[in-house]
Design an enzyme around this catalytic site. Structure first.
Site: not given
Length: 336
Positions: A173, A209, A211, A239, A242
């Site tokens: 978490e 990034h 992605e 994020c 992205c």
């Protein structure tokens, strides 16, 4: 007299609020991806801590002002020092987030803050489970290569080290220290020649990034005009920046079908992040939380084993199912 008490107490909060407001976008898009030590507190702690600090500072300044009879000669030095440190305190967030924003490096040049930022972003081998001696770790990452994607680098390969997977993909978490993005991909091309390709991308610097690197380096190598069914297994969800890039890529590539399986949700409490996830869904992206079976799939297909050893079975961590259900519920609340 109560008006003076309130005024002195509230004053420090004004600059604190402005600092947060001016830099609120830098926190999810830049700061949260910095490589931080495992003992770094959750970002939820900071608003509470600074509220207490500013309140205490403000009330203390009122007591000084009151005991010394207002802004007379006796109060000039203590209140002057207090005011100077308060200004420095307010100036710190813009300087910190501004100087260490890698998008500003051409304007800042090779300044000292910039160099400090580069050191902060460059993770140590020990933090990632690699030996500090580069020669010792060289043999364990033979399959990994680096491709220059200015102003950052992306590490690519077919299989990632097991220690990376066990730490970076764990669906905890609170993800302190887990600031890289590890993206394992499967591309199934349906065209004149059916083909399947797979591999992984890893963020090497804080501003990288993975992605976007996929769309810039991997997808262009696939057959043009064909349909591509792409599945990502990512350590955490994209994020905001992205997410916007993913939406644009899906709109431009009508033959692209994208499914993203994520281990954790990145900054999911932020309204801007929730809106970005919803926009991905509206653009046709299928966003899912990785189940224990998905982690096992990544272990078998994307994690390298030590040479000369038999393939080891995937061993789920203790709270893997519980954390999956936690993130699945949060994602359902966001998307519906």
């Amino acid at each position: 007299m109560w008006a003076y008490t309130v005024g002195f107490t509230v004053l420090p909060h004004v600059g604190g609020f402005l600092g947060w407001f001016l830099n609120r976008k830098e926190i999810p898009e830049w700061y949260e991806k910095l490589k931080k030590p495992s003992w770094c507190p959750s970002r939820r702690v900071f608003p509470v801590a600074w509220t207490m600090l500013y309140t205490g500072m403000g009330y203390a300044s009122y007591l000084v002002w009151n005991d010394l009879g207002g802004c007379g000669s006796k109060a000039i030095v203590p209140l002057g020092l207090y005011g100077a440190q308060l200004v420095l305190n307010w100036a710190w967030p813009p300087l910190f987030f501004g100087a260490r924003n890698l998008n500003m490096w051409p304007r800042l040049g090779p300044s000292v803050p910039g160099k400090m930022a580069e050191k902060q972003e460059e993770p140590s081998n020990a933090q990632n489970g690699e030996p500090d001696n580069a020669e010792e770790g060289e043999g364990k990452k033979k399959k990994v290569k680096r491709e220059d994607l200015p102003p950052f680098e992306i590490v690519t390969g077919e299989r990632l080290p097991a220690i990376f997977f066990k730490f970076q993909f764990r669906n905890v978490e609170y993800s302190s220290g887990r600031n890289k993005t590890f993206l394992c991909y499967v591309v199934e091309t349906q065209g004149k020649e059916a083909a399947t390709s797979r591999g992984y991308l890893e963020d090497e610097h804080a501003a990288a990034h993975a992605e976007m690197a996929f769309f810039n380096t991997i997808l262009p190598t696939c057959q043009a005009g064909a349909r591509h069914d792409v599945t990502w297994y990512v350590s955490s969800s994209p994020c905001v920046t992205c997410a916007q890039g993913i939406v644009e890529a899906l709109r431009k590539n009508k033959g692209l079908r994208l499914t993203i399986m994520v281990g954790r949700l990145f900054m999911w409490e932020e309204p801007e992040m929730q809106a970005a996830l919803r926009s991905m869904k509206e653009a046709g992206c299928k966003l899912r939380i990785m189940k224990p079976q998905d982690f096992e799939y990544v272990w078998k297909n994307f994690v390298e084993q030590e040479e000369g050893e038999e393939a080891k079975s995937f061993v789920p961590w203790e709270d893997i199912q519980e954390n999956f259900q936690y993130y699945e519920e949060k994602l359902a609340e966001i998307l519906h």
